[in-house]
Design a protein around this motif. Structure first.
Motif, PDB file in Angstrom:
ATOM      1  N   GLY A 152       9.125 -12.089  -2.674  1.00  0.00           N
ATOM      2  CA  GLY A 152       8.500 -12.431  -1.409  1.00  0.00           C
ATOM      3  C   GLY A 152       8.481 -13.921  -1.139  1.00  0.00           C
ATOM      4  O   GLY A 152       9.385 -14.675  -1.493  1.00  0.00           O
TER       5      GLY A 152
ATOM      6  N   ARG B 239       6.157  -6.606   3.732  1.00  0.00           N
ATOM      7  CA  ARG B 239       7.581  -6.627   4.076  1.00  0.00           C
ATOM      8  C   ARG B 239       8.365  -5.642   3.219  1.00  0.00           C
ATOM      9  O   ARG B 239       8.586  -4.518   3.625  1.00  0.00           O
ATOM     10  CB  ARG B 239       8.134  -8.043   3.953  1.00  0.00           C
ATOM     11  CG  ARG B 239       7.552  -8.992   5.004  1.00  0.00           C
ATOM     12  CD  ARG B 239       7.938 -10.443   4.750  1.00  0.00           C
ATOM     13  NE  ARG B 239       7.468 -11.335   5.808  1.00  0.00           N
ATOM     14  CZ  ARG B 239       6.251 -11.828   5.869  1.00  0.00           C
ATOM     15  NH1 ARG B 239       5.366 -11.519   4.938  1.00  0.00           N
ATOM     16  NH2 ARG B 239       5.895 -12.620   6.858  1.00  0.00           N
ATOM     17  N   SER B 240       8.763  -6.030   2.030  1.00  0.00           N
ATOM     18  CA  SER B 240       9.554  -5.121   1.199  1.00  0.00           C
ATOM     19  C   SER B 240       9.241  -5.223  -0.287  1.00  0.00           C
ATOM     20  O   SER B 240       9.412  -4.256  -1.010  1.00  0.00           O
ATOM     21  CB  SER B 240      11.042  -5.388   1.428  1.00  0.00           C
ATOM     22  OG  SER B 240      11.377  -6.718   1.054  1.00  0.00           O
TER      23      SER B 240
ATOM     24  N   GLN C  98      14.853  -1.930  10.441  1.00  0.00           N
ATOM     25  CA  GLN C  98      14.522  -2.534   9.167  1.00  0.00           C
ATOM     26  C   GLN C  98      15.697  -3.352   8.648  1.00  0.00           C
ATOM     27  O   GLN C  98      16.820  -3.248   9.128  1.00  0.00           O
ATOM     28  CB  GLN C  98      14.107  -1.454   8.170  1.00  0.00           C
ATOM     29  CG  GLN C  98      12.961  -0.592   8.706  1.00  0.00           C
ATOM     30  CD  GLN C  98      12.342   0.278   7.653  1.00  0.00           C
ATOM     31  OE1 GLN C  98      12.083  -0.147   6.537  1.00  0.00           O
ATOM     32  NE2 GLN C  98      12.081   1.527   8.009  1.00  0.00           N
ATOM     33  N   HIS C  99      15.413  -4.177   7.642  1.00  0.00           N
ATOM     34  CA  HIS C  99      16.440  -5.050   7.102  1.00  0.00           C
ATOM     35  C   HIS C  99      17.591  -4.201   6.554  1.00  0.00           C
ATOM     36  O   HIS C  99      17.361  -3.217   5.863  1.00  0.00           O
ATOM     37  CB  HIS C  99      15.871  -5.932   5.996  1.00  0.00           C
ATOM     38  CG  HIS C  99      14.860  -6.917   6.491  1.00  0.00           C
ATOM     39  ND1 HIS C  99      15.187  -7.957   7.323  1.00  0.00           N
ATOM     40  CD2 HIS C  99      13.528  -7.019   6.281  1.00  0.00           C
ATOM     41  CE1 HIS C  99      14.097  -8.659   7.600  1.00  0.00           C
ATOM     42  NE2 HIS C  99      13.083  -8.105   6.979  1.00  0.00           N
TER      43      HIS C  99
ATOM     44  N   THR D  31       2.801  -3.482   1.850  1.00  0.00           N
ATOM     45  CA  THR D  31       4.180  -2.997   1.745  1.00  0.00           C
ATOM     46  C   THR D  31       4.199  -1.508   1.465  1.00  0.00           C
ATOM     47  O   THR D  31       5.049  -0.779   1.985  1.00  0.00           O
ATOM     48  CB  THR D  31       4.921  -3.764   0.640  1.00  0.00           C
ATOM     49  OG1 THR D  31       4.896  -5.156   0.953  1.00  0.00           O
ATOM     50  CG2 THR D  31       6.359  -3.305   0.540  1.00  0.00           C
TER      51      THR D  31
END
Length: 1503
Positions: free
Chosen positions: A141, A71-72, A992-993, A166
């Motif tokens: 996370g 994810r990030s 994306q976020h 990631t």
């Protein structure tokens, strides 16, 4: 037998070795290609740590890596050129810590990474470095989805699955070779542990004493070092070399047995009580309380000591730690509650409270109180009063008989959870209370059944949140039977639909369910004789308030209590028991297949709606369910253990591309049905199908569906008034639903049972070639039909009992005659554009002609599913259109010096900025707008990542926008900057976020922007004066498109105040230009605005819109001179079989004249009603076109083009709209309003040079026309070949260029000035760097440089060249054989290999000194220092050339006659006679002619 024994021994050895490695604390990694060690997950929380020791000789290797599952978030530790680099991201932006030098010295180095809330600390040996991470989300996370910890490299399981990392490129990092030891974790601030080794490769381990014979006792950690091993006892109650001695400091009161500290579990009614005798009750000036706790409970009493009004209390309060102190002079209270972080997270936390009093006067004292949680959360305070001593009589741990009755208590409940190492110290006492409880000390009483030596998870009915419609929990079946059953729960949501609970029964018919449908709650229950839908709530429940539901059922009767309102019910039929089997679904059902197995009476379930909201207090038959524990055991990462509404989500305008945003539960919901996009926020182009009246899509469902409710939407676009949109059919029923177009209106024909209903909608005809959205909503017998933004229409189907629609197939676009039994409305089959039989007559629906999008049927996006092949049994003959991104006004910034200036950005309060970009360059300034004082706004690329830099007056800030990968990947990326409210900015890239930049607390919130908005860069002289946080020192190189500046959507080329350097319309393939410059399109492939067409291994140039020809659009086209003494025109006649109808036309031609009024070209239809005319009106170029309605003139009034110079006209028509461009000036648009016809019917004739009717030739053009191309027809070229379709009327003079390899026409160099007096410096650049860049020949000496003045200082030696070859002159009075200086410059000669492009921007401002130099071998120029140096250089070159020539001649005369061959045809006189003009062209006699070329009546031009 021996072999079997040997094999068994080998297997046993392997198992033992694996077990040994799983415990090993020291090992070597010796494979540089595939070695790694994979350890169990690290859970850092906000106060954890991880440490290891390493030694290596490698300069750059990966040491450690972990992430949040792609994810990030991530932690990356690696050596980079001998320095240790820690790079990490907790969801907001990446940060880096660099420590040490030459750490690859093959010596041991200890590394520790520590978390302390926002502070990340990296310790290397004795050096400590800390950075503060500024983000609201500090969690690493989600533990359930986080990756393991990789040491030395990434395991091979990610070789084909790097997308789940990631940082995908981490797999390719150089692997560690060297030694690793003492890997230790502290999870959530807990004691150090040695992690388990899960997998490995390339590990070599010697005998590890920490594994072979661990000497450490009582939980001590064994540490390996060069001298052997030692024990770390810091997390135990013991000390000594092997943690074998009880610490006297920890409990001097008693000599207890040497046992490890015990964990104690409290269940809410248990507690410890320590009581002093009344005569020996202590008073103290100093106190210290230390304890560890772990709980899921938000509130509870942890510790109390005091007597009467004196007290010291430590408690949990709503997830925070609360401390209250009173010494008799007033209460001191403090809480530690770190933002969104809570301490009721079921992790161990440490609390330390210290009190110390010192006397100020005889009457007053000062008491200081320090509170520390997890070593990082700290608060301090003081109290002043008459009393400084704390009197204690009792100590309570974990609770009390009545917590609310204690003085100063801030909680009313006892503690539920685990405690350990509870220690109280004062001047007289030092009590380890948990140890006293274990040893059953007489002074300490244990009240209740406390569990020692184990920490139990306490099942607590706390709320959980279902965060997505797909989230659900499985619980055991609700057992009802003949004895009956009960069920209760509480929920809270603001979403209008969702399945709350569902449980199936023994028979296919038995079931019960709770669901929310259209904001109301329903109970659906069936005992086998037919289902009942019972409305439970009388008011909408989607109000974000807590609602309580209780259900009691026995036999066929039951009652529901909803928020205190009772509803009784009796189930019809003969069956008396509700027999449940299987499982109880809470929050939704499992997947697509399960959804279609649901009972048809479950409307929300059949429509695919899951519950999103909070739920708690689920009690089944008196047993309380632990939803959180169930979610964790089932690995439900989309179910979280808190329930609180967030701020409105739609305020940030997350739905793009005109999607409609609605508030969900802690989320936004984007309605994209009326757009051409799909996705969570309407970010992805929807699949589009084209139908041609015989094409279709047919979907056959695996199992026939039966529904009583449908949600259907469809977008369509057509020019045909009739056509079938979709149809459903069934194999077992005559029911059907048909949506079709009839006479331009939408009609819905629905049949259920023996009755039918037809609804018609549309206030105007829909066959207008525009997109329209149709939405069908059926709930039982009620049907609603809506179109676009019109109000929906509704009606009822007069059915008595059954409301079921059966669907087996769905068809779109076209269908054959269906069999009679295919009449049922079955949601499993939808047929579009198909013929359907009625009961007694045949009804035929014509096939649909047009395009469709967004076909959504009960939550299923069938077009997207078909395109991605996510569903079987789909037959498609319709054609999927390209899903390339829709680009508006794309341009290419060909060089890093290019930029454009627009009006300033209007961004004072709320605003938005949107653009698309595509590049392969990692760095460059994309956008900049300065302002008043320190205010500015900028976007730039740095290292492939997008940075947003701004200042509103309170200090410059840089925001690194959230992106997983670098953006210089030669793909299109969407960027949106949004300021929905005054104190918040959001920046999103693609899907994306978003990155949220909070401006709360700032005194200056307004952007006071001034000056110009720079796009693509700024002038070279400005970079050094930009704000310091802007890192760029050159502009953006790549493509930009779809620019939206808070409403205005400018075309960069047309609307810019200034365009500097090389900006071209369209987007070139930068990657192909770099990778294969010889075979791929690049900026110099096609000149004069020619269009490069990429082919498989080469490219070609489309010169239709240039007026030139040749491989690079540089060759002179055929030209004709008109009006030479007598009138004459050219007439092209279309063959009758090729008189086409067009909606799109384009024309280009070049001309040269001094005439004020004339007709250049006229294209007309058979009836003369439709036509296009290019004409001169008082020296201005105008184009007039008429498609059957009105005359539409388009032209330029401010520019005269009858100046005897060469000009290029480009005209494009699309429907009723058109654009006109002259030379490289601005594109003038024409967009007529009102109803306009758009088709040019039956193009029949093209008149060139004038117009002829029965009375003769009119509006004769006098001058030269060149390179006329209309819709791909090179008319003048065809005339030169005597094409039969072209007729010469009167007298015209052709000029057919002679194209030889050794003779090319020279193109004069013209410096142009754009509108508003701003220099438009340069179209193409040639950089003289020695590599030939920008020179189309192999010899750099053949490239001629020209200096160009501009208002921006040119710092690097870059030459911007803008040229266009001239057409031949006429024999008219326009030129008199060299007497007119405007004709004398008509011929320029350059070297045969030189090709220069001319681009004319604004002719009226062209300096005449560049075009009217004498051509008789003389030059007029100022002897500037630059020119003097140039002349001296030329003389020096000539002298050197003469010396070389003399030497060559000398050797030539002395050579052996039989050795060399001499080419007697070579003549070097031409090279010696070349001279350079001031404008960069070379003047001199033509080879083979001793005189300068002189103007004749008719001259030929050579390119």
């Amino acid at each position: 037998m021996k072999m079997h024994r040997f094999s068994a021994d080998i297997n046993l050895f392997g198992v033992c070795y694996i077990f040994y490695l799983s415990l090993v604390s020291s090992f070597d990694l010796n494979s540089p290609t595939d070695s790694f060690a994979k350890y169990q997950k690290w859970n850092p929380c906000q106060n954890g740590s991880i440490q290891l020791e390493f030694k290596t000789k490698d300069m750059s290797v990966l040491i450690l890596y972990m992430d949040d599952g792609g994810r990030s978030d991530y932690f990356e530790l690696k050596l980079l050129t001998g320095s240790l680099h820690l790079r990490f991201n907790l969801g907001s932006a990446p940060m880096r810590l660099n420590v040490g030098q030459r750490l690859n010295d093959n010596r041991w180095h200890r590394v520790t990474i520590k978390r302390n809330r926002k502070n990340i600390t990296l310790i290397v040996d004795s050096h400590t470095y800390t950075r503060t991470y500024h983000s609201t989300d500090l969690d690493f996370g989600n533990y359930a989805t986080n990756s393991p910890v990789f040491v030395g490299g990434i395991s091979n399981e990610y070789e084909d699955n790097t997308a789940s990392l990631t940082l995908p490129a981490i797999y390719l990092e150089p692997r560690f070779t060297g030694s690793i030891r003492n890997i230790l974790y502290s999870n959530c601030g807990g004691p150090l542990i040695r992690p388990e080794l899960l997998d490995y490769r390339g590990i070599v381990s010697e005998n590890d004493q920490c594994v072979v014979s661990d000497p450490c006792q009582h939980g001590g950690i064994c540490v390996t070092h060069d001298q052997g091993v030692s024990c770390n006892c810091s997390y135990t109650d013991f000390e000594g070399e092997f943690c074998d001695q009880r610490s006297a400091q920890r409990n001097p009161r008693r000599n207890l047995n040497q046992r490890a500290p015990s964990e104690v579990t409290f269940f809410g009614s248990q507690y410890f009580m320590y009581e002093w005798p009344s005569k020996s009750a202590p008073t103290s000036n100093t106190d210290e309380v230390s304890l560890y706790f772990r709980t899921r409970q938000p509130s509870g009493l942890l510790f109390y000591t005091g007597q009467g009004s004196d007290f010291l209390i430590v408690s949990l309060k709503n997830g925070g730690v609360s401390v209250t102190v009173n010494l008799g002079s007033g209460t001191y209270e403090s809480e530690i509650r770190p933002g969104v972080y809570r301490f009721d997270d079921n992790h161990w936390h440490h609390v330390l409270v210290k009190r110390k009093t010192r006397e100020l006067t005889r009457q007053n004292g000062l008491t200081g109180i320090d509170i520390v949680v997890d070593g990082g959360f700290k608060k301090s305070g003081t109290t002043v009063g008459d009393f400084t001593m704390l009197s204690s009589r009792l100590i309570y741990v974990g609770g009390s008989p009545n917590p609310s009755s204690l003085n100063g208590a801030r909680t009313q409940t006892n503690f539920k959870g685990c405690l350990k190492k509870v220690v109280y110290k004062s001047e007289r006492e030092n009590l380890d209370l948990t140890s006293l409880a274990i040893e059953q000390d007489a002074a300490l009483k244990v009240i209740g059944n406390v569990v020692f030596n184990k920490c139990h998870d306490i099942v607590e009915s706390q709320p959980v949140a279902f965060t997505t419609p797909e989230s659900y929990i499985i619980l055991p079946s609700w057992e009802v039977g003949s004895a009956g059953g009960s069920l209760s729960f509480a929920f809270m949501t603001n979403e209008p639909n969702g399945v709350v609970m569902y449980n199936s029964g023994t028979r296919n018919s038995d079931f019960f369910a709770f669901e929310i449908q259209d904001r109301f709650m329903y109970l659906i229950i069936d005992l086998g004789s037919g289902a009942m839908r019972i409305q439970v709530s009388m008011k909408p429940v989607s109000d974000a308030k807590l609602h309580e539901v209780s259900l009691e059922h026995i036999g066929r009767r039951g009652w529901i209590l909803f928020d205190g309102q009772r509803v009784n019910y009796t189930v019809r039929g003969e069956n008396s028991n509700l027999d449940m089997v299987g499982v109880l679904y809470v929050g939704g059902v499992n997947d697509y297949k399960e959804k279609y197995q649901l009972p048809k009476e479950m409307w929300a379930g059949m429509l695919g709606y899951g519950f999103v909201g909070c739920m708690q207090d689920v009690v089944i038959n008196g047993n309380k369910m632990d939803l959180l524990n169930a979610a964790r055991k089932q690995s439900k990462t989309d179910i979280v253990n808190f329930c609180r509404p967030s701020e409105p989500q739609c305020m940030t305008r997350p739905c793009i591309n005109n999607g409609l945003c609605s508030e969900g539960w802690n989320r936004y919901v984007c309605d994209c049905k009326a757009t051409r996009y799909v996705g969570d926020f309407c970010q992805t182009e929807a699949a589009t199908l084209a139908f041609d009246s015989a094409q279709f899509m047919k979907i056959t469902l695996d199992k026939e569906s039966r529904t009583e409710a449908e949600d259907i939407s469809l977008r369509f676009q057509t020019e045909h008034p009739n056509g079938l949109l979709f149809m459903t059919s069934s194999y077992s029923s005559f029911d059907s639903m048909v949506l079709y177009l009839e006479s331009g209106l939408v009609k819905l024909d629905i049949k259920v049972g023996s009755v039918s209903k037809i609804l018609t909608i549309g206030r105007k005809r829909l066959d207008d070639d525009r997109w329209h959205t149709v939405i069908i909503k059926r709930r039982g017998s009620q049907v609603e039909l809506s179109l676009d933004n019109d109000n929906p229409i509704g009606d009822y189907i007069p059915v008595h009992y059954t409301m079921v629609l059966y669907v087996k197939t769905l068809v779109l676009g076209y269908a054959d005659t269906l069999p009679r039994n295919s009449r049922e409305l079955n949601l499993r089959r939808m047929e579009v554009g198909r013929m359907v039989q009625d009961d007694n007559r045949l009804r035929q629906y014509s096939g649909f002609v047009g395009t469709m999008q967004q076909f959504v049927f009960n939550g299923n996006h069938f077009f997207e599913m078909a395109k991605s092949q996510d569903i079987q049994n789909i037959e498609t003959t319709a054609r999927f259109l390209s899903d390339e991104p829709v680009l508006r006004n794309p341009v290419t910034f060909k060089s890093k010096e290019a930029y454009a200036q627009l009006e300033k950005l209007s961004a004072y309060l709320e605003f938005s900025v949107y653009f698309k970009f595509k590049t392969t360059e990692p760095n460059g300034l994309i956008m900049y707008n300065g302002g008043h004082g320190q205010d500015f706004l900028a976007f730039e690329l740095q290292g492939g990542y997008l940075h947003y830099v701004y200042n509103t007056g309170g200090g410059a800030k840089r925001v690194v926008v959230n992106t997983i990968n670098r953006l210089n990947d030669n793909e299109w990326h969407d960027v949106r900057l949004l300021r929905p409210v005054i104190d918040k900015q959001t920046i999103r890239v693609d899907d994306q976020h978003p990155t949220v930049e909070s401006m709360q607390g700032s005194d200056t919130l307004h952007f006071n922007l001034e000056g110009m908005l720079y796009i693509g860069g700024v002038s070279k002289t400005m970079y050094n004066s930009l704000p310091k946080l802007i890192s760029s020192r050159h502009g953006f190189q790549g493509c930009l498109a779809s620019l939206d500046l808070n409403g205005p959507r400018p075309d960069i080329l047309n609307d810019s105040i200034k365009v500097f350097s090389s900006i071209a319309r369209g987007c070139q393939d930068l990657k192909a230009l770099i990778d294969r410059p010889s075979n791929n399109c690049h900026q110099y492939a096609c000149l004069n605005e020619g269009r490069c067409v990429q082919q498989w291994n080469s490219y070609t140039c489309d010169c239709d819109m240039t007026s030139y020809t040749g491989p690079m659009c540089t060759d002179e086209s055929v030209s004709y001179t008109f009006g030479l003494g007598s009138s004459g025109i050219l007439l092209y006649n279309y063959p009758e079989s090729k008189r086409t109808n067009t909606k799109y036309d384009q024309m280009a031609l070049g001309f040269r004249t001094t005439q004020r009024n004339a007709l250049l070209v006229r294209v007309e239809s058979t009836t003369n009603e439709d036509y296009i005319e290019v004409q001169l009106v008082d020296g201005n170029v105008f184009v007039v076109y008429n498609m059957g309605t009105d005359n539409h003139p388009i032209g330029q009034l401010l520019r005269k083009h009858n100046n005897g110079k060469y000009h290029v006209i480009r005209f494009i028509r699309s429907g009723a709209n058109a654009t006109l461009q002259i030379n490289e000036g601005p594109v003038v648009p024409k967009n007529p309003t009102g109803d306009q016809l758009s088709v040019f019917n039956e193009q029949a004739r093209i008149y060139i040079g004038g117009y002829k009717n029965n009375t003769g030739i009119h509006r004769q053009f006098v001058g030269t026309l060149q390179g006329l191309v209309f819709n791909g027809l090179p008319v003048l070229e065809m005339a030169s070949r005597n094409d039969s379709r072209v007729t010469v009327v009167g007298h015209v003079q052709p000029h057919i260029p002679v194209r030889k390899a050794d003779i090319q026409s020279t193109m004069g160099i013209r410096h142009t000035t754009p509108r508003q007096g701003i220099t438009d410096e340069i179209i193409h650049e040639v950089t003289y760097s020695g590599d030939g860049t920008g020179c189309p020949t192999d010899d750099e000496d053949d490239c001629t440089s020209v200096a160009s003045g501009s208002d921006d200082d040119i710092i690097t030696p870059v030459v911007k060249i803008s040229t266009t070859p001239k057409p031949p002159s006429t024999q008219s009075s326009m030129c008199d054989d060299g007497k007119d200086t405007s004709c004398q410059n008509s011929i320029y000669l350059i070297n045969e290999s030189t090709t220069i492009e001319r681009k004319v921007k604004d002719e009226d401002e062209i300096g005449s000194e560049d075009l009217t130099k004498p051509t008789g071998g003389q030059m007029e120029s100022e002897l500037t220092p630059h020119n003097i140096g140039l002349i001296i250089g030329i003389i020096a070159v000539v002298i050197i050339a003469l010396i070389i020539l003399i030497i060559a001649l000398y050797k030539f005369h002395r050579r052996d006659e039989g050795t060399y061959k001499v080419d007697e045809t070579q003549n070097f006189a031409y090279l010696e006679s070349k001279k350079q003009n001031g404008n960069g062209a070379l003047l001199g006699p033509v080879p083979g002619n001793g005189k300068m070329a002189k103007k004749k009546d008719v001259k030929e031009w050579y390119v």
